[in-house]
Design an enzyme around this catalytic site. Structure first.
Site, short mmCIF file in Angstrom:
data_model
loop_
_atom_site.label_atom_id
_atom_site.label_comp_id
_atom_site.label_asym_id
_atom_site.label_seq_id
_atom_site.Cartn_x
_atom_site.Cartn_y
_atom_site.Cartn_z
N GLY A 12 92.44 72.73 0.45
CA GLY A 12 92.42 72.48 -0.98
C GLY A 12 93.34 71.36 -1.41
O GLY A 12 93.83 71.34 -2.55
N ILE A 13 93.61 70.41 -0.52
CA ILE A 13 94.51 69.30 -0.83
C ILE A 13 93.80 68.33 -1.77
O ILE A 13 92.69 67.87 -1.48
CB ILE A 13 94.93 68.57 0.46
N ASN A 24 83.46 73.88 39.54
CA ASN A 24 82.07 73.88 39.09
C ASN A 24 81.19 73.22 40.15
O ASN A 24 81.41 72.07 40.54
CB ASN A 24 81.96 73.12 37.76
N ARG A 47 88.67 64.71 38.11
CA ARG A 47 89.52 65.58 38.92
C ARG A 47 88.72 66.77 39.45
O ARG A 47 87.72 67.17 38.87
CB ARG A 47 90.71 66.08 38.10
N ARG A 79 86.27 53.88 27.69
CA ARG A 79 87.57 53.79 27.01
C ARG A 79 87.24 53.56 25.54
O ARG A 79 86.58 52.58 25.19
CB ARG A 79 88.41 52.64 27.56
N VAL A 81 80.71 64.56 23.38
CA VAL A 81 79.25 64.53 23.55
C VAL A 81 78.86 65.11 24.90
O VAL A 81 77.89 65.87 25.01
CB VAL A 81 78.72 63.09 23.40
N LYS A 92 81.79 46.92 24.66
CA LYS A 92 80.49 47.59 24.70
C LYS A 92 79.35 46.57 24.62
O LYS A 92 78.30 46.72 25.28
CB LYS A 92 80.39 48.60 23.55
N TYR A 118 87.08 47.30 21.58
CA TYR A 118 86.11 48.32 21.98
C TYR A 118 84.69 47.84 21.77
O TYR A 118 83.85 47.88 22.67
CB TYR A 118 86.38 49.60 21.20
#
Length: 316
Positions: free
Chosen positions: A190-191, A41, A37, A72, A16, A145, A141
């Protein structure tokens, strides 16, 4: 870079974050990107790993808005002895530390990308999640949140910081990874898939729709101190999704109509119940609040979103 109306974004190297930064820069918005890091830029500032002790002073200087995407996320092969503590360190303590430093720096609005997992893992038929539902997170998770959301709301009450919480379901788009990428690969090759008789309903959100919603929340006065669910506004079954992906590729999805009961039984034998739940279960969200409070509607239709995802996916 202008010091007025500056936007600090975390998680800029993620799925995102990359798209959001590109869109804001194209709109000539003053953006500062927090990274782990060093890079060349000029719009990036190194903050290292995000946690309770991260120093944000330089990155926050002159910022008016923070968009916090870094987190995370779900780990397929978890190696931590205490996964919840690992999630809490980054997603809870790291978020609240950033928000507190944002208050000191004079930031007015803090936009937090959360998850629909706070609502739960599954809905009943034709009863989509809403923002008013009691939270029911079920994995580390989602729990982390939820705790971060609660901490932000408390901080907002104490300090006057405007918070905006966004809970998306599965996000897809160019460069998507994980299960959605695998699904596109299967269709492209095409599986044959035993997923031709699934009649569930699930909400998705295209990457460009999510980006548009985040940008709407930067300046909209009615977004302050609100929680929003967001999606494409069109729910569909796993079977229908695979067929629409095939249409986007100009390739027919090869689907075998295996009854859902047999799929679930097979998944139970293989200890793959979680996968079966995602394939067969319902997960719908109601975006009426986003429409009514912000006047927002998804600018990109689902079929166009799928075409963009397919175009950006290098299938080998």
């Amino acid at each position: 870079m202008s010091e007025s109306r500056k936007i600090l974004i975390t998680g800029v190297t993620g799925f995102v974050g990359r798209r959001l930064c590109a869109r804001l820069k194209a709109d000539a918005r003053a953006v500062c990107c927090a990274v782990r890091r060093q890079s060349s830029n000029a719009t990036e500032i190194v903050v290292g790993d995000i946690g309770p002790d991260t120093q944000w002073v330089e990155a926050l200087r002159g910022a008016d808005t923070v968009i916090h995407l870094a987190a995370r996320v779900h780990v397929m092969n978890e190696s931590m002895r205490d996964p919840l503590a690992a999630f809490q360190r980054i997603n809870v303590a790291g978020t609240i530390n950033l928000a507190r430093e944002a208050v000191v720096a004079g930031v007015k609005r803090f936009i937090f990308l959360s998850t629909v997992k706070i609502n739960g893992e599954e809905t009943t038929a034709d009863q989509p999640f809403t923002e008013q539902d009691a939270p029911h997170p079920q994995d580390p998770y989602g729990i982390s949140k939820h705790e971060a959301e609660e901490g932000l709301r408390l901080l907002a009450e104490e300090t006057g910081l405007e918070i905006v919480i966004i809970r998306p379901p599965l996000v897809y788009g160019p460069g998507v990874k994980g299960n959605f990428s695998s699904m596109m690969h299967w269709v492209a090759k095409g599986i044959p898939l035993p997923l031709g008789a699934i009649h569930n309903q699930r909400s998705l959100v295209g990457l460009d729709n999510l980006i548009d919603f985040i940008i709407t929340c930067i300046d909209h006065p009615a977004a302050a101190n609100q929680t929003f669910l967001v999606s494409d506004g069109e729910d569909l079954s796993t079977t229908a999704l695979l067929r629409r992906v095939g249409q986007a590729m100009d390739k027919p999805a090869r689907l075998i109509p295996v009854p859902m009961g047999m799929l679930k039984f097979g998944a139970q034998l293989l200890s793959k119940q979680a996968i079966a739940q995602r394939l067969c279960g319902n997960l719908q969200v109601d975006i009426s609040k986003a429409r009514n409070v912000l006047g927002w509607k998804p600018p990109v239709g689902l079929d166009e979103g799928l075409r963009r995802a397919v175009k950006g996916e290098a299938v080998k």
